[in-house]
Design a protein around this motif. Structure first.
Motif, PDB file in Angstrom:
ATOM      1  N   ASP A  18       0.870  -1.181   0.000  1.00  0.00           N
ATOM      2  CA  ASP A  18       0.000   0.000   0.000  1.00  0.00           C
ATOM      3  C   ASP A  18       0.900   1.223   0.000  1.00  0.00           C
ATOM      4  O   ASP A  18       1.911   1.233   0.707  1.00  0.00           O
ATOM      5  CB  ASP A  18      -0.915   0.001   1.227  1.00  0.00           C
ATOM      6  CG  ASP A  18      -2.114   0.919   1.065  1.00  0.00           C
ATOM      7  OD1 ASP A  18      -1.912   2.129   0.784  1.00  0.00           O
ATOM      8  OD2 ASP A  18      -3.248   0.439   1.212  1.00  0.00           O
ATOM      9  N   ASP A  20       0.054   4.133   1.123  1.00  0.00           N
ATOM     10  CA  ASP A  20      -0.293   4.968   2.272  1.00  0.00           C
ATOM     11  C   ASP A  20       0.338   4.366   3.535  1.00  0.00           C
ATOM     12  O   ASP A  20      -0.046   3.275   3.970  1.00  0.00           O
ATOM     13  CB  ASP A  20      -1.815   5.045   2.414  1.00  0.00           C
ATOM     14  CG  ASP A  20      -2.264   5.980   3.514  1.00  0.00           C
ATOM     15  OD1 ASP A  20      -1.696   5.935   4.625  1.00  0.00           O
ATOM     16  OD2 ASP A  20      -3.208   6.745   3.269  1.00  0.00           O
ATOM     17  N   ILE A  23      -2.093   3.385   6.450  1.00  0.00           N
ATOM     18  CA  ILE A  23      -2.847   2.153   6.192  1.00  0.00           C
ATOM     19  C   ILE A  23      -1.922   0.946   6.305  1.00  0.00           C
ATOM     20  O   ILE A  23      -2.309  -0.093   6.852  1.00  0.00           O
ATOM     21  CB  ILE A  23      -3.538   2.209   4.814  1.00  0.00           C
ATOM     22  CG1 ILE A  23      -4.656   3.257   4.866  1.00  0.00           C
ATOM     23  CG2 ILE A  23      -4.090   0.839   4.418  1.00  0.00           C
ATOM     24  CD1 ILE A  23      -5.342   3.530   3.559  1.00  0.00           C
ATOM     25  N   ARG A  24      -0.685   1.071   5.818  1.00  0.00           N
ATOM     26  CA  ARG A  24       0.279  -0.031   5.960  1.00  0.00           C
ATOM     27  C   ARG A  24       0.512  -0.362   7.432  1.00  0.00           C
ATOM     28  O   ARG A  24       0.557  -1.532   7.811  1.00  0.00           O
ATOM     29  CB  ARG A  24       1.619   0.303   5.288  1.00  0.00           C
ATOM     30  CG  ARG A  24       1.693  -0.094   3.848  1.00  0.00           C
ATOM     31  CD  ARG A  24       3.110  -0.179   3.294  1.00  0.00           C
ATOM     32  NE  ARG A  24       4.061   0.759   3.835  1.00  0.00           N
ATOM     33  CZ  ARG A  24       4.334   1.952   3.321  1.00  0.00           C
ATOM     34  NH1 ARG A  24       3.704   2.379   2.246  1.00  0.00           N
ATOM     35  NH2 ARG A  24       5.239   2.724   3.885  1.00  0.00           N
ATOM     36  N   THR A  62      -2.839  -6.522  -0.829  1.00  0.00           N
ATOM     37  CA  THR A  62      -2.481  -5.354  -1.626  1.00  0.00           C
ATOM     38  C   THR A  62      -3.650  -4.407  -1.838  1.00  0.00           C
ATOM     39  O   THR A  62      -4.798  -4.829  -1.973  1.00  0.00           O
ATOM     40  CB  THR A  62      -1.908  -5.773  -2.996  1.00  0.00           C
ATOM     41  OG1 THR A  62      -1.480  -4.598  -3.700  1.00  0.00           O
ATOM     42  CG2 THR A  62      -2.916  -6.518  -3.855  1.00  0.00           C
ATOM     43  N   ASP A  63      -3.317  -3.139  -1.879  1.00  0.00           N
ATOM     44  CA  ASP A  63      -4.246  -2.096  -2.278  1.00  0.00           C
ATOM     45  C   ASP A  63      -4.343  -2.114  -3.796  1.00  0.00           C
ATOM     46  O   ASP A  63      -3.458  -2.647  -4.477  1.00  0.00           O
ATOM     47  CB  ASP A  63      -3.721  -0.739  -1.787  1.00  0.00           C
ATOM     48  CG  ASP A  63      -4.705   0.394  -2.032  1.00  0.00           C
ATOM     49  OD1 ASP A  63      -5.925   0.144  -2.083  1.00  0.00           O
ATOM     50  OD2 ASP A  63      -4.257   1.541  -2.166  1.00  0.00           O
ATOM     51  N   CYS A  65      -5.130   0.984  -5.756  1.00  0.00           N
ATOM     52  CA  CYS A  65      -4.606   2.257  -6.270  1.00  0.00           C
ATOM     53  C   CYS A  65      -3.225   2.540  -5.690  1.00  0.00           C
ATOM     54  O   CYS A  65      -3.086   2.796  -4.492  1.00  0.00           O
ATOM     55  CB  CYS A  65      -5.558   3.395  -5.917  1.00  0.00           C
ATOM     56  SG  CYS A  65      -7.194   3.192  -6.625  1.00  0.00           S
ATOM     57  N   ASP A  71      -1.389  -1.548 -11.121  1.00  0.00           N
ATOM     58  CA  ASP A  71      -2.197  -1.360  -9.917  1.00  0.00           C
ATOM     59  C   ASP A  71      -2.273  -2.694  -9.164  1.00  0.00           C
ATOM     60  O   ASP A  71      -1.646  -3.682  -9.551  1.00  0.00           O
ATOM     61  CB  ASP A  71      -3.578  -0.812 -10.262  1.00  0.00           C
ATOM     62  CG  ASP A  71      -4.445  -1.768 -11.088  1.00  0.00           C
ATOM     63  OD1 ASP A  71      -4.062  -2.951 -11.272  1.00  0.00           O
ATOM     64  OD2 ASP A  71      -5.516  -1.349 -11.530  1.00  0.00           O
ATOM     65  N   GLY A  72      -3.031  -2.714  -8.088  1.00  0.00           N
ATOM     66  CA  GLY A  72      -3.137  -3.915  -7.275  1.00  0.00           C
ATOM     67  C   GLY A  72      -3.796  -5.085  -7.984  1.00  0.00           C
ATOM     68  O   GLY A  72      -3.453  -6.241  -7.723  1.00  0.00           O
ATOM     69  N   MET A  91      -7.532  -5.070  -1.646  1.00  0.00           N
ATOM     70  CA  MET A  91      -8.415  -4.125  -0.958  1.00  0.00           C
ATOM     71  C   MET A  91      -8.445  -2.797  -1.707  1.00  0.00           C
ATOM     72  O   MET A  91      -7.457  -2.397  -2.320  1.00  0.00           O
ATOM     73  CB  MET A  91      -7.973  -3.929   0.488  1.00  0.00           C
ATOM     74  CG  MET A  91      -6.550  -3.504   0.649  1.00  0.00           C
ATOM     75  SD  MET A  91      -6.060  -3.499   2.394  1.00  0.00           S
ATOM     76  CE  MET A  91      -4.334  -3.085   2.198  1.00  0.00           C
ATOM     77  N   SER A  92      -9.614  -2.133  -1.678  1.00  0.00           N
ATOM     78  CA  SER A  92      -9.747  -0.820  -2.299  1.00  0.00           C
ATOM     79  C   SER A  92     -10.993  -0.128  -1.783  1.00  0.00           C
ATOM     80  O   SER A  92     -11.962  -0.786  -1.423  1.00  0.00           O
ATOM     81  CB  SER A  92      -9.841  -0.947  -3.826  1.00  0.00           C
ATOM     82  OG  SER A  92      -9.933   0.343  -4.409  1.00  0.00           O
ATOM     83  N   LYS A 111     -12.378  -0.839   1.340  1.00  0.00           N
ATOM     84  CA  LYS A 111     -11.830   0.150   2.268  1.00  0.00           C
ATOM     85  C   LYS A 111     -12.891   1.225   2.462  1.00  0.00           C
ATOM     86  O   LYS A 111     -13.613   1.532   1.513  1.00  0.00           O
ATOM     87  CB  LYS A 111     -10.583   0.806   1.671  1.00  0.00           C
ATOM     88  CG  LYS A 111      -9.313   0.039   1.788  1.00  0.00           C
ATOM     89  CD  LYS A 111      -8.221   0.888   1.153  1.00  0.00           C
ATOM     90  CE  LYS A 111      -6.843   0.459   1.420  1.00  0.00           C
ATOM     91  NZ  LYS A 111      -5.869   1.334   0.760  1.00  0.00           N
TER      92      LYS A 111
END
Length: 129
Positions: A18, A20, A23-24, A62-63, A65, A71-72, A91-92, A111
């Motif tokens: 991720d 962010d 969030i990580r 994994t995210d 975005c 991307d993820g 996740m998103s 998310k």
């Protein structure tokens, strides 16, 4: 000798991806609570680099975005193709999977995620109780 290494060796290893940092940190704490040792990456490219060097990774969280070319969803498909034994959770918030975005067997979490959703997903996918 690293005194932490033996304890981590007995835990399954998760790769958390991720861009962010907050969030990580939250997700890493949840994975730790679920019984995983965690390595982190901020992009698909950095994740692939880790996967090539760490054959012991058993779970990808994994995210979608992220910065970079992939991307993820793309990362999840590439991981499923190259490392079919790795379990995958994507996740998103703004995106949901459509069509063939997710490889077979991968799970999706919306998310903002709750601790319960993440723990249920990773425990179920890895068979942890």
């Amino acid at each position: 000798m690293n005194p932490v290494a033996p304890a981590l060796a007995s835990r399954p290893l998760a790769l958390l991806v991720d861009d962010d940092a907050i969030i990580r940190m939250e997700a890493a704490d949840l994975l730790d609570e679920a019984g995983f040792a965690v390595v982190e990456a901020w992009s698909a490219a950095s994740a692939l680099d880790l996967l090539e060097r760490r054959p012991d990774i058993g779970l990808l969280l994994t995210d979608v975005c992220m910065p970079g070319a992939a991307d993820g969803f793309g990362l999840a498909r590439e991981v499923a193709r190259r490392w079919p034994g790795i379990r995958i959770v994507v996740m998103s918030g703004p995106m949901t999977p459509a069509g063939h975005d997710l490889p077979d067997g991968a799970l999706f979490i919306d998310k903002p995620f709750s601790a319960r959703h993440v723990l249920d997903a990773v425990r179920g996918i890895e068979g942890l109780s």
